[in-house]
Design an enzyme around this catalytic site. Structure first.
Site, PDB file in Angstrom:
ATOM      1  N   ASP A  12      -1.089  19.726 -29.689  1.00  0.00           N
ATOM      2  CA  ASP A  12       0.159  19.948 -29.082  1.00  0.00           C
ATOM      3  C   ASP A  12      -0.131  21.060 -28.247  1.00  0.00           C
ATOM      4  OD1 ASP A  12       2.949  20.323 -28.750  1.00  0.00           O
ATOM      5  OD2 ASP A  12       3.211  21.226 -30.562  1.00  0.00           O
ATOM      6  N   MET A  13       0.330  20.980 -26.924  1.00  0.00           N
ATOM      7  CA  MET A  13       0.163  22.267 -25.974  1.00  0.00           C
ATOM      8  C   MET A  13       1.171  23.386 -26.388  1.00  0.00           C
ATOM      9  SD  MET A  13      -2.256  21.097 -23.984  1.00  0.00           S
ATOM     10  CE  MET A  13      -2.108  22.281 -22.949  1.00  0.00           C
ATOM     11  N   ASP A 110       3.296  16.403 -23.791  1.00  0.00           N
ATOM     12  CA  ASP A 110       2.453  17.599 -24.121  1.00  0.00           C
ATOM     13  C   ASP A 110       1.945  17.687 -25.634  1.00  0.00           C
ATOM     14  OD1 ASP A 110       4.706  18.614 -25.628  1.00  0.00           O
ATOM     15  OD2 ASP A 110       3.830  20.736 -25.545  1.00  0.00           O
ATOM     16  N   GLU A 111       2.150  16.248 -26.199  1.00  0.00           N
ATOM     17  CA  GLU A 111       1.517  16.198 -27.519  1.00  0.00           C
ATOM     18  C   GLU A 111       1.228  14.775 -27.724  1.00  0.00           C
ATOM     19  OE1 GLU A 111       3.931  16.796 -30.975  1.00  0.00           O
ATOM     20  OE2 GLU A 111       5.803  16.813 -29.624  1.00  0.00           O
TER      21      GLU A 111
HETATM   22 MG   LIG Z   1       4.204  21.714 -27.194  1.00  0.00          MG
END
Ligand SMILES: [Mg+2]
Length: 392
Positions: A12-13, A110-111
């Site tokens: 996860d960013m 983003d994940e």
């Molecule tokens: Mg994130």
């Protein structure tokens, strides 16, 4: 080191949109950056899409009304989202993931979950793979990601969240019980505010308490969800990592600067939103078999109506025509705050729709998928699942 039967990563960013803004605008580094609607000096009416960790210290979070964010953090750096740029970075990240395994299941821009069980022979032990992915993401994008490593998706997802930002957490099978024990039941996949309330009524606050419940009694008390939650609370989760799931719907919505009952403005807005949705459908090669219209009145009560078609459509005019007929079914007894249009029942062009994973999967898998979707919505607000075409 043995993790268990499978090795699942959740990557996860960290504060994705805001981190990209800080990367591209070094003068934003160390500042509270708030990505979202125009705050208009506190009069803006959209929401926060994402914010930096510096902004979170002020109590700002995603899905918060932008006017509220302005009150909490007037000194923040307020920027409009640049979805194209975020999507480009997302593509780079997904590319990194796919170097290590084909079993990549994106959950949002983003994940993703990665099943790296089959990658160990080639790339080394799971811990090494996780660290390589983190490092490669940083080298390629300049951004940090947090990673959870466990034997299943549920535990991996919680693990990635524990040490954010730039975190890495491994939960071995023997430690799962202790890891989950003191976490609140709201962390369980599928527990929304309603179920959480019901579980509180039954006396359960932590995952550990639920794990100690009597299984049959739990199922009798809260229905079929009880079995699912019982298994999760004990750290059991057999769900597979399903690559490339199809979007359930593509939608676009807008909040008016002022609540309105101007029919002409409303109808024109429906067409604009329908055009937005149609553009996304065409970009991603989908046709839609269902249109949903969403209205939020001044009182904040929110209503949807939907219509399933006996054909599949793709143009803004077609979508707008259906949305307008749905609009005609709403009484305009109050002014409108927000209006949204969604295209659902998506069929990929040039394929038999029944061959798509979303359509061929068992109802069980569909249910899991909707759990995923609900979870994302609960965590990030319904906005999180929109695909970048929204008018913020
Ligand atoms: Mg994130």
């Amino acid at each position: 080191m043995r993790i268990g039967g499978r090795s699942i990563l959740h990557v996860d960013m960290d504060a994705f949109y805001a981190s990209i803004e800080q990367l591209d605008n070094p003068e934003y580094k160390g500042k509270p950056v708030i990505v979202g609607a125009d705050p208009k000096g506190g009069k803006g009416r959209g929401v926060v899409a994402a914010c930096s960790y510096e902004a979170r210290k002020f109590g700002v979070h995603s899905a918060l009304p932008i006017s509220r964010a302005w009150k909490l953090c007037p000194q923040g750096v307020y920027v409009r989202p640049r979805m194209k740029r975020y999507a480009d970075v997302s593509a780079q990240i997904m590319e990194v993931f796919r170097r290590y395994t084909e079993l990549v299941e994106p959950l949002s821009i983003d994940e993703a979950f990665l099943d790296i069980t089959g990658s160990i022979a080639l790339f080394g032990v799971p811990e090494q793979i996780a660290l390589s992915i983190k490092q490669e993401i940083r080298e390629r994008t300049g951004l940090t990601a947090s990673v959870g490593l466990a034997a299943n998706k549920f535990v991996a997802k919680i693990a990635s969240d524990i040490k954010k930002p730039d975190g890495f957490m491994v939960v071995q099978e023997k430690d799962v019980g202790a890891f989950l024990r003191d976490l609140p039941i709201s962390r369980l996949w599928g527990v929304g505010p309603k179920t959480e309330h019901r579980l509180h009524e039954l006396g359960f606050r932590t995952i550990g308490e639920l794990a100690g419940a009597e299984r049959e009694w739990l199922v009798r008390s809260i229905g079929s969800l009880g079995e699912h939650l019982y298994q999760l609370s004990r750290g059991h989760d057999e769900r597979a990592v399903v690559p490339n799931w199809e979007p359930k719907s593509i939608s676009s919505e807008t909040t008016f600067d002022e609540d309105t009952d101007n029919r002409e403005l409303l109808l024109r807005t429906i067409l604009e939103l329908a055009d937005h949705v149609a553009e996304r459908l065409r970009n991603d090669n989908y046709r839609a078999g269902k249109v949903t219209l969403k209205l939020r009145y001044s009182s904040f009560s929110t209503h949807t109506k939907q219509h399933s078609l006996d054909r599949q459509i793709q143009t803004g005019e077609e979508i707008a025509a259906v949305a307008r007929s749905l609009f005609a079914q709403f009484p305009l007894k109050q002014k409108i705050r927000l209006i949204g249009v969604a295209a659902g029942d998506l069929h990929h062009e040039g394929h038999d729709p029944r061959q798509l994973p979303l359509f061929e999967t068992s109802s069980d898998t569909k249910e899991k998928l909707s759990h995923t979707v609900d979870e994302i919505k609960e965590k990030f607000g319904a906005d999180a699942l929109r695909r970048g075409s929204q008018l913020l």
